[in-house]
Design a protein around this motif. Structure first.
Motif, PDB file in Angstrom:
ATOM      1  N   GLY A   1      60.880  15.307   6.871  1.00  0.00           N
ATOM      2  CA  GLY A   1      62.296  15.422   6.537  1.00  0.00           C
ATOM      3  C   GLY A   1      63.233  15.381   7.726  1.00  0.00           C
ATOM      4  O   GLY A   1      64.411  15.720   7.609  1.00  0.00           O
ATOM      5  N   LYS A   2      62.765  14.942   8.870  1.00  0.00           N
ATOM      6  CA  LYS A   2      63.610  14.901  10.066  1.00  0.00           C
ATOM      7  C   LYS A   2      64.800  13.959   9.875  1.00  0.00           C
ATOM      8  O   LYS A   2      65.957  14.318  10.117  1.00  0.00           O
TER       9      LYS A   2
ATOM     10  N   ALA B   1      62.937  16.947  -0.039  1.00  0.00           N
ATOM     11  CA  ALA B   1      62.576  16.409   1.273  1.00  0.00           C
ATOM     12  C   ALA B   1      62.788  17.485   2.334  1.00  0.00           C
ATOM     13  O   ALA B   1      62.011  17.619   3.274  1.00  0.00           O
TER      14      ALA B   1
HETATM   15  N1  LIG Z   1      65.954   7.384   0.171  1.00  0.00           N
HETATM   16  C1  LIG Z   1      64.894   8.129  -0.202  1.00  0.00           C
HETATM   17  N2  LIG Z   1      64.578   8.218  -1.509  1.00  0.00           N
HETATM   18  C2  LIG Z   1      63.514   8.962  -1.909  1.00  0.00           C
HETATM   19  N3  LIG Z   1      62.737   9.617  -1.080  1.00  0.00           N
HETATM   20  C3  LIG Z   1      63.003   9.602   0.241  1.00  0.00           C
HETATM   21  C4  LIG Z   1      64.097   8.813   0.741  1.00  0.00           C
HETATM   22  N4  LIG Z   1      64.122   8.934   2.093  1.00  0.00           N
HETATM   23  C5  LIG Z   1      63.072   9.745   2.406  1.00  0.00           C
HETATM   24  N5  LIG Z   1      62.420  10.142   1.296  1.00  0.00           N
HETATM   25  C6  LIG Z   1      61.274  11.053   1.263  1.00  0.00           C
HETATM   26  O1  LIG Z   1      61.680  12.287   1.805  1.00  0.00           O
HETATM   27  C7  LIG Z   1      60.666  12.771   2.671  1.00  0.00           C
HETATM   28  C8  LIG Z   1      61.249  12.975   4.060  1.00  0.00           C
HETATM   29  O2  LIG Z   1      61.561  11.732   4.606  1.00  0.00           O
HETATM   30  P1  LIG Z   1      62.190  11.546   6.059  1.00  0.00           P
HETATM   31  O3  LIG Z   1      63.380  12.412   6.146  1.00  0.00           O
HETATM   32  O4  LIG Z   1      62.416  10.108   6.292  1.00  0.00           O
HETATM   33  O5  LIG Z   1      61.018  12.082   6.984  1.00  0.00           O
HETATM   34  P2  LIG Z   1      60.790  11.869   8.542  1.00  0.00           P
HETATM   35  O6  LIG Z   1      61.992  11.245   9.125  1.00  0.00           O
HETATM   36  O7  LIG Z   1      60.508  13.224   9.058  1.00  0.00           O
HETATM   37  O8  LIG Z   1      59.572  10.989   8.674  1.00  0.00           O
HETATM   38  C9  LIG Z   1      59.515  11.803   2.639  1.00  0.00           C
HETATM   39  O9  LIG Z   1      58.565  12.285   1.716  1.00  0.00           O
HETATM   40  C10 LIG Z   1      60.144  10.552   2.132  1.00  0.00           C
HETATM   41  O10 LIG Z   1      59.216   9.841   1.380  1.00  0.00           O
END
Ligand SMILES: Nc1ncnc2c1ncn2[C@@H]1O[C@H](COP(=O)(O)OP(=O)(O)O)[C@@H](O)[C@H]1O
Ligand SMILES: [Mg+2]
Lengths: 257, 336, 279
Positions: C59-60, C36
């Motif tokens: 990934g923010k 991520a």
């Molecule tokens: N708990 C989790 N389990 C698996 N994948 C995750 C989880 N949380 C986020 N992701 C994945 O990691 C990536 C980054 O997510 P995230 O940090 O929430 O992005 P943002 O906040 O920038 O929208 C995305 O592809 C998301 O699908």
């Protein structure tokens, strides 16, 4: 249509008509004489029987002891259900081990336990409390377990980042968040408590509404029996109403469906 | 909206009418046939059921061409439920439950008294609960089965010693549950028929004592049938009685074998049974004294609040079917 | 260890950064192939305001969660005052996009949650809570439940709750104004600026809104699309105090142009619209 009925609003009519109509039809059918009036008494006779029991003094003392049994069993069952539900909902280990064990017992009807309870605990009050506690435990446990294990992780994160330790997390977040579930389980528990009460009082009791139902059945006093059933219905409805009132007072934040 | 309400009301009316209709059809649907041979027998555990046990074991009813399906019940009162509910064609019931049948205007018929005696019922109590003489029972927990000879006997016993039911704490129990309850100490005493008193006494030994004495209550133990059987199959009733006559003769002539058969059914040794059986008269009869007894019991039932205060004592003669026994043995019937 | 990398030099003195993210890689369980966040490094000085800007899914939140201690680093380190972060704690409170107020507690109950957890007396807790409720302009709403509040009000409670945790030096904000309407968002941004200038908290602020990042932050870290890496760090030297009027300034327009170009590149990458790439 008859003019005076037109004046009544439809909603009022819907509320006012069915029960009196039902009672009236029952009274008529019963009085026509197609049936043995002793076995199919009209509602007016059931009312007289109620008054008779009130005069004898049995009705109030029976209702009192039954309500006492229901209250104690309900409190004990709720307490056990909430504590164990919190444990199984919170801990993976207990959730699987204890959870399985409880699921094993859950489908067995309380009636199946009456004889065993009498053998283990005798005919005293404890047996009655035990049966009601046993019955109330399952819905409260199941709902608590579900509520606790479904607490949104974002609440936990928010609380942890504000400095909550494990204990405060439980008391300040997890349990309050699960309260709507727990309350739903307890509400089912009230109905179950009355069922278990009757089952528990059917054998080896010397007072209580369930005992009185059994006695009236044995001597074919169906009018008294119907009277007691009505009392039970009213008590059940009152208990449920009181519970909902308290629930809404204590959990004003939740939008109940 | 208003139309919906009328639809709702119509539904209520229709449901009630349907209930009435099904109940009526239930009452009329059955087709009569010349003789009913397949019968369901409702029987309860007591030494008084001896003729029934013998007739079954020795095939006396088969000899009459009857095929019997036996169903066991915890008390004659529950045999009566089966008979009234159309689930049994004949059964063993004492006179006390029949008192309530009369008081509530129901119909079931006594075709014969098959056993009687005044030493079957006893009150047994725990000495170690402080009960050594009848008056000690005051304020104690005493079990009986409501609406049966068990309760009426307790009433007679208390009266005999200047007490009433309000002097004790009545616990409603099925006979089979009483010995355990007394042994566990859940109750202080109970009043019921054999073999339950003997069984409790055997376990408790000197901790228990029998408070009552012989002669207080002469119980007529009967064969009861649903009214329908009398109306449609009078021949069947005669067959039932003939089987019982053979059984009672057998008890008289083959004492030892009879006691062994009964022993298996009630779980008492033949020695104990011998002792009990000498107080029991196994003889088919229909006695006027039974009607007197039932009238007395009806008064008790009204006093106890078991029947409505304004209830009238019915003509209990109408609960007897005398024709069959009269045709077999006219001398055995003193009820006109 | 390389001192120059570990410490950010400011003037003559060696200053330990408040937050230091060093070569952070986070791979979620069951998703082993695509991290991520990958090899991500940045520092936030004490009292700094750093904005993480990137397209959604880059990934923010993962970075915020790693700093908050909700998600452990797969590789690399997250340090606070030079010490590795071991788990969530009241020295770094989080303001969430969807507020995450406790619905069973009143506004007062929510705001006094932090002080109560730190063991302050009942009176102190209430006083502190009331102070911050007043600060975010919600006096009179103390006894309302979150369910009775609008989104803007709810997030003001979220902010007050974070601030009331007074030991907190760091506030982690994950798209805090993302679900508010444009007007409310503007007011909230100004409120946040004022609070930051008055209270000297260190803020890490996640957003995908370019204007918001420029208006608020001292430094913007532009992220690549999945997996999240540092694409470019942009200083925002605009004078303070700032206000929404600054969006008309030449400086602002110049920075916005640069940021938009960088973000557009990343957005196009994930959207796979090759016809637009040439232009
Ligand atoms: N708990 C989790 N389990 C698996 N994948 C995750 C989880 N949380 C986020 N992701 C994945 O990691 C990536 C980054 O997510 P995230 O940090 O929430 O992005 P943002 O906040 O920038 O929208 C995305 O592809 C998301 O699908
Ligand atoms: Mg996010």
């Amino acid at each position: 249509m008859i003019p005076f009925i037109k004046k009544l609003s439809s909603k009022r009519l819907a509320i006012l008509v069915p029960i009196p109509l039902f009672l009236l039809l029952w009274e008529i059918v019963s009085r026509v004489g197609l049936y043995n009036a002793a076995l199919f008494p009209p509602p007016s006779r059931a009312l007289l029987a109620l008054i008779e029991m009130l005069k004898e003094g049995t009705l109030l003392s029976d209702a009192f002891i039954s309500v006492k049994r229901v209250s104690i069993g309900f409190c004990l069952g709720s307490f056990a259900g909430i504590s164990i539900g919190t444990l199984t909902g919170r801990s993976k280990f207990f959730g699987i081990t204890l959870g399985q064990l409880i699921q094993l017992f859950r489908p067995i009807p309380v009636i199946a336990f009456v004889s065993l309870t009498i053998i283990f605990f005798g005919l005293g009050e404890f047996s009655k409390y035990f049966l009601i506690t046993w019955g109330v435990f399952f819905p409260v446990w199941l709902n608590t377990d579900t509520g606790i294990s479904r607490v949104e992780s974002s609440y936990l994160r928010a609380a942890q980042s504000l400095g909550a330790n494990t204990r405060r997390l439980l008391t300040e977040v997890i349990i309050p968040a699960a309260l709507p579930y727990i309350a739903a389980g307890m509400r089912i528990g009230i109905a179950v408590a009355y069922i278990c009460l009757i089952v528990a009082e059917m054998t080896g009791a010397s007072e209580g509404l369930g005992y009185r139902i059994e006695i009236t059945r044995l001597v074919f006093r169906i009018d008294k029996m119907i009277g007691i059933l009505v009392v039970l219905g009213v008590l059940g409805a009152l208990s449920d109403g009181a519970f909902v009132w308290f629930r809404n007072k204590l959990l004003p934040w939740h939008k109940w469906i | 909206m208003k139309r919906k309400i009328w639809i709702g009301i119509t539904i209520v009316v229709v449901v009630v009418i349907m209930l009435v209709a099904t109940a009526l059809m239930n009452g009329c649907a059955k087709q009569p046939s010349p003789k009913k041979l397949d019968l369901v027998l409702a029987v309860n555990v007591t030494t008084y059921s001896a003729p029934v046990y013998i007739a079954l074991a020795k095939g006396f009813w088969e000899e009459e061409g009857l095929k019997i399906t036996r169903k066991d019940f915890a008390a004659g009162r529950f045999c009566l439920d089966a008979i009234l509910g159309g689930k049994a064609d004949f059964g063993t019931v004492a006179e006390a439950p029949m008192v309530f049948v009369g008081l509530t205007g129901q119909k079931a018929l006594i075709i014969a008294t098959m056993a009687s005696g005044d030493n079957e019922m006893k009150v047994i109590a725990r000495k170690d609960h402080g009960i050594v003489s009848p008056l000690d029972i005051k304020g104690k927990k005493v079990a009986a089965l409501v609406s049966t000879v068990s309760e009426f006997f307790l009433y007679l016993f208390l009266n005999e010693h200047g007490m009433t039911m309000s002097n004790i704490n009545l616990v409603n129990l099925k006979p089979a549950e009483m010995p355990n309850a007394l042994i566990n100490g859940d109750i202080d005493a109970f009043a019921v028929w054999e073999p339950f008193v003997y069984n409790a006494g055997k376990v408790l030994n000197e901790k228990a004592t029998v408070l009552s004495s012989k002669g207080l209550y002469d119980i007529p133990f009967n064969i009861v049938i649903p009214e329908e059987l009398a109306q449609k199959y009078p021949e069947t009733i005669k067959s039932i009685l003939r089987g019982l006559v053979k059984a009672e003769q057998f008890i008289g002539t083959n004492r030892k074998e009879a006691l062994e058969i009964i022993s298996k059914e009630v779980g008492l040794s033949t020695d104990v049974l011998e002792g009990l059986a000498k107080d029991i008269k196994f003889e088919l009869m229909l006695n006027n004294s039974t009607i007197d007894l039932m009238e007395r019991e009806a008064k008790w039932a009204i006093e106890a609040g078991y029947a409505p205060k304004d209830a009238k004592i019915p003509d209990y003669r109408s609960l007897f079917y005398t024709k069959a026994l009269k045709s077999l043995n006219p001398k055995a019937v003193t009820i006109e | 260890m390389d001192l120059k990398e570990k410490y950010k030099m400011k003037g003559d003195s060696v200053v330990i950064p408040k937050i230091s993210v060093r070569n952070l890689t986070v791979i979620y369980r069951g998703n082993h192939d695509t991290p991520a966040v990958q090899d991500f490094s940045f520092n936030v000085p004490a009292g700094g305001f750093t904005s993480l800007l990137g397209t959604s899914g880059c990934g923010k939140s993962t970075i915020i969660n790693a700093i908050a201690g909700f998600v452990p680093p797969t590789k690399g380190q997250v340090l606070m005052d030079g010490n590795p972060i071991m788990g969530p704690g009241p020295d770094r409170v989080v303001v969430f996009q969807d507020y995450v107020l406790f619905p069973w507690k009143t506004v007062l109950g929510n705001v006094e949650f932090g002080p109560r957890m730190s063991g302050k007396s009942k009176n102190d807790c209430e006083n502190i809570a009331k102070e911050y409720i007043e600060l975010v302009g919600l006096r009179g709403y103390e006894h309302k439940y979150p369910g009775e509040l609008s989104g803007g009000m709810a997030q003001r409670v979220g902010l007050a709750r974070a601030l009331a945790s007074e030991e907190t030096g760091v506030i982690l904000m994950d798209e805090p104004f993302g679900s508010l309407d444009a007007q409310t968002r503007l007011i909230m941004q100004e409120l946040l600026l004022k609070i930051w200038e008055d209270l000297h908290k260190t803020i890490v602020f996640v957003t995908h809104d370019v204007d918001e990042a420029i208006l608020l932050a001292e430094e913007i870290i532009i992220m690549t699309a999945s997996p999240g890496r540092v694409k470019k760090v942009i200083d925002v030297p605009m004078s303070r105090p700032r206000s929404y009027r600054d969006i008309a300034s030449a400086e602002y327009i110049q920075i916005k142009g640069e940021v938009l170009t960088l973000i557009r590149e990343e957005t196009l990458k994930i959207m796979n619209v090759s016809s637009l790439v040439k232009k």
